[in-house]
Design a protein around this motif. Structure first.
Motif, short mmCIF file in Angstrom:
data_model
loop_
_atom_site.label_atom_id
_atom_site.label_comp_id
_atom_site.label_asym_id
_atom_site.label_seq_id
_atom_site.Cartn_x
_atom_site.Cartn_y
_atom_site.Cartn_z
N GLU A 144 5.01 -12.19 19.28
CA GLU A 144 4.26 -12.54 18.08
C GLU A 144 4.11 -11.34 17.16
OE1 GLU A 144 2.07 -14.75 21.53
OE2 GLU A 144 2.95 -12.77 21.15
N SER A 145 3.96 -11.61 15.89
CA SER A 145 3.68 -10.57 14.91
C SER A 145 2.95 -11.21 13.73
CB SER A 145 4.96 -9.89 14.44
OG SER A 145 5.83 -10.82 13.82
N GLY A 174 -0.37 -10.57 12.83
CA GLY A 174 -1.82 -10.57 12.88
C GLY A 174 -2.41 -9.43 12.07
N LEU A 204 1.64 -15.81 10.74
CA LEU A 204 2.08 -15.34 12.05
C LEU A 204 3.52 -15.76 12.31
CD1 LEU A 204 -1.05 -16.17 14.25
CD2 LEU A 204 -0.61 -14.16 12.82
N CYS A 207 6.65 -15.79 15.47
CA CYS A 207 6.96 -15.67 16.90
C CYS A 207 8.47 -15.73 17.06
CB CYS A 207 6.29 -16.79 17.68
SG CYS A 207 6.75 -16.87 19.43
N THR A 252 -1.41 -11.89 19.37
CA THR A 252 -1.64 -11.03 18.21
C THR A 252 -3.05 -11.30 17.69
OG1 THR A 252 -0.75 -10.31 16.06
CG2 THR A 252 -0.61 -12.66 16.55
N GLN A 253 -3.77 -10.24 17.37
CA GLN A 253 -5.17 -10.37 16.97
C GLN A 253 -5.28 -10.77 15.50
OE1 GLN A 253 -8.17 -9.84 18.83
NE2 GLN A 253 -9.12 -10.68 16.98
#
Length: 115
Positions: free
Chosen positions: A6-7, A9, A20, A22, A109-110
């Motif tokens: 994931e990216s 966030g 987001l 993935c 991802t936060q």
């Protein structure tokens, strides 16, 4: 071996947007149901949205009309466009792949929504 990364966030103010992404590897991506889940501190992981191999989508009531899940089978990518974000959307967001009983998760991802 399945890999989901994931990216996208980050931190955003209420009312803001994030997208987001993935990236999936090691699976026949187009056959899989892909989903986004989230887990807030002290709470159980919950479904956010899913998209099946045919492109049909499903959303949690709490995000309907604000979030949009999509996929690009040519790139082995699934996305979550999040608009009108609220503080209660704050959580770690996880990508999930599923084909029958074969399930895999990304590392998360936060997403933090705060003024």
């Amino acid at each position: 071996q399945v890999q989901l990364v994931e990216s996208g966030g980050g931190s955003v103010q209420p009312g803001g947007s994030l997208k987001l992404s993935c990236a999936a590897a090691g699976i026949n991506f187009s056959r899989y149901i892909m989903g986004w889940y989230r887990q807030a501190p002290g709470k159980q992981r919950e479904l956010v949205a899913t998209i099946n191999s045919g492109g049909s989508t499903m959303y949690a009531d709490s995000v309907k009309g604000r979030f949009t899940i999509s996929r690009d089978n040519a790139k082995n990518m699934v996305y979550l466009q999040m608009n009108s974000l609220k503080p209660e959307d704050t959580a770690v967001y996880y990508c999930r792949s599923q084909l029958l009983l074969n399930i895999a998760w990304g590392q998360g991802t936060q997403v933090t929504v705060s003024s």
